[in-house]
Design an enzyme around this catalytic site. Structure first.
Site, PDB file in Angstrom:
ATOM      1  N   CYS A  99       0.806  -1.222   0.000  1.00 34.76           N
ATOM      2  CA  CYS A  99       0.000   0.000   0.000  1.00 34.76           C
ATOM      3  C   CYS A  99       0.834   1.264   0.000  1.00 34.76           C
ATOM      4  O   CYS A  99       0.351   2.332  -0.390  1.00 34.76           O
ATOM      5  CB  CYS A  99      -0.959  -0.001   1.185  1.00 34.76           C
ATOM      6  N   GLU A 199      -5.645   2.244  -9.115  1.00 34.29           N
ATOM      7  CA  GLU A 199      -4.489   1.751  -8.360  1.00 34.29           C
ATOM      8  C   GLU A 199      -3.945   0.523  -9.089  1.00 34.29           C
ATOM      9  O   GLU A 199      -4.596  -0.521  -9.122  1.00 34.29           O
ATOM     10  CB  GLU A 199      -4.885   1.395  -6.930  1.00 34.29           C
TER      11      GLU A 199
END
Length: 274
Positions: A99, A199
């Protein structure tokens, strides 16, 4: 399961750490069970919003760390070798499947001169099994991830981007069935492209160019996510300006992945955190 085994070997009593395997039913069980008082989540947006709403409705304390599109801004005065070394490690380590990975590089003004060095260093990375000494970039975690990433790259090309380093079609000797995507650098990216608004979660660095630090800050603040970001510079004034004006949860100065030590809070902002 390795973590559980190590915990047991270290003397953690049975029942303190419990691991539940599953998908929707397991998640809803955790959200709904009356003896579970708090839930912490790290993952994608849809699951995070579901967990935050469902667990919160039962009175639990909930935190959800969700999507991330982390940017690194490089100014003209940055040390090019140090900046590139940091970008390569932060962008391609763990195949970008973390992340806090840097997935977007914003080159300010004459800093675009570091692009050849970035390409040179990325080409040196070794693809292979993650537990093999000397390997820099492991495989993706699933065939579906490989298909999604290669699709995003193809559509980026169709939208006008270029791939001066193209990791599609990468292979590793003796491992023909691995989910391999090699280090990839995408140039000519703009904020309206699908690859920018999603993403990617893979070994892909997108390169954007702006003229000023103010433009770079505005670009970061316009992004819906605010997990982490970094600035590479030798200017204390630029660093302070970036720190004070960027609306992102965790900010690194000449540090690509600003993850705090365990005694400090870890949190994004805006679309990255509920």
């Amino acid at each position: 399961m390795l973590l559980a085994d190590l915990s047991r070997q270290a003397g953690l009593p049975d029942g303190v750490l419990n691991i539940i395997h599953g998908t929707h039913d397991a998640v809803n069980f955790i959200c709904d069970h009356p003896t579970i008082r708090a839930v912490s989540f790290v993952g994608g947006d849809a699951a995070g919003r579901h967990i935050h709403a469902r667990a919160g409705a039962t009175g639990k304390r909930v935190q959800a760390n969700m999507g991330a599109q982390n940017h690194a801004v490089v100014l003209e005065d940055a040390n090019p070798n140090a900046a590139v070394a940091a970008l390569v490690a932060a962008g391609f380590g763990a195949s970008g499947q973390r992340c806090m990975a840097i997935s977007r590089v914003v080159l300010v003004g004459k800093a675009k001169a570091v692009l050849p060095l970035l390409l040179q260093e990325a080409r040196k990375l070794t693809l292979g099994k993650g537990d093999t000494p000397g390997v820099d970039v492991p495989p993706l975690n699933s065939a579906a991830a490989k298909e999604r990433i290669t699709g995003l790259l193809e559509r980026a090309i169709q939208a006008g981007a270029a791939l001066p380093l193209d990791g599609r079609g990468a292979t590793v000797a003796g491992l023909p069935h691995g989910n391999w995507v090699g280090p990839t650098i995408v140039t000519g990216v703009n904020t309206s492209m699908e690859i920018y608004t999603n993403e990617v979660f893979g070994p892909v660095l997108q390169v954007l160019e702006v003229d000023t630090l103010d433009e770079a800050i505005a670009l970061l603040n316009a992004n819906p996510y605010g997990n982490g970001c970094a600035l590479f510079t030798r200017s204390g004034a630029a660093a302070r300006k970036f720190q004070n004006q960027t609306d992102v949860g965790q900010i690194g100065i000449n540090l690509p992945i600003p993850v705090p030590l365990p005694m400090f809070s870890f949190t994004g902002s805006r679309g990255s955190f509920l």
